[in-house]
Motif scaffolding. Structure first.
Motif, PDB file in Angstrom:
ATOM      1  N   SER A   1       0.816  -1.184  -0.004  1.00 15.09           N
ATOM      2  CA  SER A   1       0.109   0.051  -0.146  1.00 15.09           C
ATOM      3  C   SER A   1       0.827   1.153  -0.091  1.00 15.09           C
ATOM      4  O   SER A   1       1.968   1.026   0.506  1.00 15.09           O
ATOM      5  N   PRO A   2       0.390   2.353  -0.792  1.00 15.68           N
ATOM      6  CA  PRO A   2       1.296   3.610  -0.819  1.00 15.68           C
ATOM      7  C   PRO A   2       1.481   4.095   0.548  1.00 15.68           C
ATOM      8  O   PRO A   2       2.958   4.457   0.752  1.00 15.68           O
ATOM      9  N   LYS A   3       0.854   4.096   1.646  1.00 16.99           N
ATOM     10  CA  LYS A   3       1.078   4.445   2.916  1.00 16.99           C
ATOM     11  C   LYS A   3       2.215   3.701   3.464  1.00 16.99           C
ATOM     12  O   LYS A   3       3.150   4.311   4.101  1.00 16.99           O
ATOM     13  N   PHE A   4       2.126   2.389   3.453  1.00 21.82           N
ATOM     14  CA  PHE A   4       2.927   1.373   4.242  1.00 21.82           C
ATOM     15  C   PHE A   4       4.428   1.453   3.462  1.00 21.82           C
ATOM     16  O   PHE A   4       5.306   1.546   4.000  1.00 21.82           O
ATOM     17  N   ALA A   5       4.321   1.880   2.071  1.00 18.08           N
ATOM     18  CA  ALA A   5       5.523   1.731   1.124  1.00 18.08           C
ATOM     19  C   ALA A   5       6.301   3.203   1.644  1.00 18.08           C
ATOM     20  O   ALA A   5       7.481   2.957   1.575  1.00 18.08           O
ATOM     21  N   MET A   6       5.583   4.218   1.527  1.00 20.70           N
ATOM     22  CA  MET A   6       6.350   5.474   2.131  1.00 20.70           C
ATOM     23  C   MET A   6       6.894   5.373   3.680  1.00 20.70           C
ATOM     24  O   MET A   6       7.966   5.778   3.845  1.00 20.70           O
ATOM     25  N   PHE A   7       6.390   4.551   4.494  1.00 17.27           N
ATOM     26  CA  PHE A   7       6.727   4.421   5.743  1.00 17.27           C
ATOM     27  C   PHE A   7       8.071   3.623   5.591  1.00 17.27           C
ATOM     28  O   PHE A   7       9.187   3.841   6.220  1.00 17.27           O
ATOM     29  N   ILE A   8       7.962   2.631   4.885  1.00 12.65           N
ATOM     30  CA  ILE A   8       9.241   1.738   4.665  1.00 12.65           C
ATOM     31  C   ILE A   8      10.490   2.280   4.027  1.00 12.65           C
ATOM     32  O   ILE A   8      11.703   2.504   4.455  1.00 12.65           O
TER      33      ILE A   8
ATOM     34  N   LYS B   1      14.088   3.061   5.754  1.00  9.36           N
ATOM     35  CA  LYS B   1      15.402   2.560   5.217  1.00  9.36           C
ATOM     36  C   LYS B   1      16.320   3.880   4.912  1.00  9.36           C
ATOM     37  O   LYS B   1      17.599   3.824   4.987  1.00  9.36           O
ATOM     38  N   LEU B   2      15.618   4.943   4.447  1.00 13.67           N
ATOM     39  CA  LEU B   2      16.621   6.284   4.373  1.00 13.67           C
ATOM     40  C   LEU B   2      17.178   6.558   5.569  1.00 13.67           C
ATOM     41  O   LEU B   2      18.330   6.983   5.554  1.00 13.67           O
ATOM     42  N   THR B   3      16.756   6.282   6.510  1.00 11.63           N
ATOM     43  CA  THR B   3      17.171   6.730   8.011  1.00 11.63           C
ATOM     44  C   THR B   3      18.245   5.839   8.406  1.00 11.63           C
ATOM     45  O   THR B   3      19.479   6.070   8.745  1.00 11.63           O
ATOM     46  N   THR B   4      17.733   4.565   8.361  1.00 10.02           N
ATOM     47  CA  THR B   4      18.679   3.387   9.022  1.00 10.02           C
ATOM     48  C   THR B   4      19.808   3.136   8.185  1.00 10.02           C
ATOM     49  O   THR B   4      20.947   2.674   8.449  1.00 10.02           O
ATOM     50  N   GLY B   5      19.529   3.315   6.815  1.00  8.94           N
ATOM     51  CA  GLY B   5      20.788   3.242   5.969  1.00  8.94           C
ATOM     52  C   GLY B   5      21.866   3.798   6.201  1.00  8.94           C
ATOM     53  O   GLY B   5      23.059   3.385   5.940  1.00  8.94           O
ATOM     54  N   ILE B   6      21.958   4.969   6.730  1.00  2.77           N
ATOM     55  CA  ILE B   6      23.242   5.847   7.143  1.00  2.77           C
ATOM     56  C   ILE B   6      23.367   5.815   8.801  1.00  2.77           C
ATOM     57  O   ILE B   6      24.516   6.370   9.149  1.00  2.77           O
TER      58      ILE B   6
ATOM     59  N   LEU C   1      23.307  11.236   1.492  1.00  3.95           N
ATOM     60  CA  LEU C   1      21.965  10.936   0.920  1.00  3.95           C
ATOM     61  C   LEU C   1      21.757   9.926  -0.022  1.00  3.95           C
ATOM     62  O   LEU C   1      20.704   9.283  -0.274  1.00  3.95           O
ATOM     63  N   VAL C   2      22.945   9.587  -0.764  1.00  2.80           N
ATOM     64  CA  VAL C   2      23.212   8.623  -1.906  1.00  2.80           C
ATOM     65  C   VAL C   2      23.050   7.209  -1.195  1.00  2.80           C
ATOM     66  O   VAL C   2      22.354   6.241  -1.405  1.00  2.80           O
ATOM     67  N   ILE C   3      23.708   6.979  -0.050  1.00  2.00           N
ATOM     68  CA  ILE C   3      23.772   5.994   0.895  1.00  2.00           C
ATOM     69  C   ILE C   3      22.385   5.649   1.195  1.00  2.00           C
ATOM     70  O   ILE C   3      21.975   4.432   1.252  1.00  2.00           O
ATOM     71  N   GLY C   4      21.635   6.488   1.941  1.00  2.00           N
ATOM     72  CA  GLY C   4      20.377   6.423   2.239  1.00  2.00           C
ATOM     73  C   GLY C   4      19.446   6.029   1.205  1.00  2.00           C
ATOM     74  O   GLY C   4      18.599   5.120   1.559  1.00  2.00           O
ATOM     75  N   ALA C   5      19.559   6.631   0.234  1.00  2.00           N
ATOM     76  CA  ALA C   5      18.617   6.412  -0.913  1.00  2.00           C
ATOM     77  C   ALA C   5      18.895   5.000  -1.524  1.00  2.00           C
ATOM     78  O   ALA C   5      17.927   4.216  -1.786  1.00  2.00           O
ATOM     79  N   SER C   6      20.112   4.455  -1.522  1.00  2.27           N
ATOM     80  CA  SER C   6      20.452   3.348  -2.098  1.00  2.27           C
ATOM     81  C   SER C   6      19.825   1.913  -0.907  1.00  2.27           C
ATOM     82  O   SER C   6      19.850   1.182  -1.444  1.00  2.27           O
ATOM     83  N   SER C   7      19.871   2.478   0.214  1.00  2.00           N
ATOM     84  CA  SER C   7      19.149   1.532   1.218  1.00  2.00           C
ATOM     85  C   SER C   7      17.938   1.335   0.819  1.00  2.00           C
ATOM     86  O   SER C   7      17.300   0.136   1.148  1.00  2.00           O
TER      87      SER C   7
END
Length: 435
Positions: free
Chosen positions: A40-47, A51-56, A288-294
């Protein structure tokens, strides 16, 4: 599911890049849209946000801003000229000594600054004039500088291996650092052979060189050795278990600050602010690239794309040598239009299943991958080091590229040796008991 996900992901990512969207935003957008096909869009945005945060959120990634800062301090500290003087002291009247000095300088300065662009700019600025005065063909001088500027991406300390470690799930950064030494020196050595042969053929010999006194020789060595000691301190400390690579990055900053501000006195305290701002900007881009890639890594894992690609490659052939040639070819193409950090983060999880299936050590693969992508920085149409090197030399790209061809041949030979001879990248780590 894999096919539809791959189509959406690739087409949207390519479209955004063509439209001039920054790589990080292109990655996030294409990954987020792809995952909404299955969640679902809402859950997808949450994930995606998670991941953007935990990736870095990684202790090992703390080394990235510190090594960037150390590189900026060394790059602004007048280091290039000192390294050039040391290299010329050793090479003397060897045919092509100025070109060989450029190569040696790029290897030393590139490893200290951690940037091929910085190496090409600094060494080109220092040596273009003397080489022109000595009768060197300008295109040859520029090609020599460009071809060897990325060597520092392999010789530690380098952020490329830190990023690869994060992308592949935790291969030791210290092991990667040690593994990069021989391939980096091999790249420089093969280019030296090319430069020497060309210089000997064209009679590029320094004549009537001023003979240095003993005191001048000692001063030249004394000026350069403190800079080179940083590599010894960092690598020696890591090998000796005194500190981790992340802690080493902090020590590198302290040492670079003391060296540039107090010993060389080539940086004023008033200039530190600009260096810190530049470091913060560069760090933000990388993180930002690392977070995005996560986010992308999660999408790839969720949809099963890496395994699907692995199965597709293995269905073509089960010959490990042909598979490695295919991967090399793909990475060489990718490197021509994508920066190293996003390419490492995107393609490492894609190719790791293939590498694991053929029994290749992930340390060797990391060195091979970084070497591939470093070649892309000097290759048209978008090679960043290529354009910087041509700009410094005030030459058009199309005039320099023909002179780069012999260097490309030598570097590709080095790449193939690293690909098919594991000892070149695994020998030193094995010697130090790191495997």
């Amino acid at each position: 599911m894999e096919i539809s996900a791959a189509i959406v992901l690739i087409i949207l990512f390519a479209f955004l890049l063509i439209m001039g969207t920054p790589v990080s935003f292109s990655i996030i957008t294409s990954a987020a849209v792809t995952i909404t096909m299955f969640l679902s869009p809402k859950f997808a945005m949450f994930i995606a946000a998670q991941k953007l945060t935990t990736g870095i959120d990684s202790f090992s990634l703390l080394a990235v801003p510190f090594f960037i800062l150390a590189g900026n301090l060394m790059g602004s500290g007048g280091l290039a000229q000192r390294l050039v003087n040391l290299a010329m002291l050793v090479l003397g009247k060897v045919p092509g000594s100025l070109a060989l000095t450029n190569i040696a300088g790029n290897a030393m300065f590139g490893s200290l600054s951690g940037s091929g662009i910085a190496a090409a700019s600094a060494m080109g600025s220092v040596l273009n004039g003397p080489e022109k005065d000595a009768g060197y063909e300008e295109e040859f001088s520029a090609a020599t500088n460009i071809a060897t500027a990325p060597v520092g991406q392999l010789i530690p300390p380098t952020n490329a291996f830190i990023i690869y470690s994060a992308a592949c799930g935790g291969v030791s950064v210290a092991t990667l650092f040690i593994a990069g030494w021989i391939p980096g020196l091999l790249w420089a050595g093969l280019c030296m052979v090319v430069a020497f042969c060309f210089a000997k053929k064209n009679g590029y010999v320094v004549r009537n060189a001023q003979k240095l006194t003993a005191s001048q020789v000692l001063k030249t060595i004394w000026d350069a050795v403190p800079s080179l000691l940083m590599i010894l301190i960092i690598i020696g400390g890591i090998l000796g278990g005194v500190f981790s690579p992340t802690e080493a990055s902090g020590i590198a900053v302290v040492y670079a600050f003391l060296l540039s501000v107090l010993i060389y006195r080539s940086i004023k305290l008033s200039e530190i602010k600009d260096i810190l701002v530049n470091t913060a900007t560069m760090t933000t881009i990388v993180m930002l690239v690392i977070g995005a890639s996560s986010v992308l890594s999660f999408v790839l894992s969720f949809t099963g794309l890496p395994q699907a690609i692995s199965n597709a490659l293995l269905s073509v052939t089960d010959n490990k040598y042909i598979l490695l040639l295919i991967i090399n070819l793909i990475l060489l193409v990718v490197g021509t239009f994508m920066d190293m950090a996003p390419a490492l983060l995107i393609f490492t999880p894609i190719f790791l299943p293939v590498i694991n299936s053929i029994g290749m050590d992930p340390v060797q693969f990391g060195v091979m991958m970084v070497m591939n992508l470093a070649i892309g920085t000097i290759t048209p149409p978008v090679g960043s080091v290529l354009f910087v090197g041509c700009s410094v030399a005030n030459l058009k790209v199309e005039k320099v590229v023909p002179r780069l061809i012999p260097y490309f041949g030598a570097i590709v030979i080095g790449l193939l040796l690293v690909t098919f001879i594991p000892a070149l990248s695994l020998g030193l780590p094995g010697l130090f008991g790191m495997l």
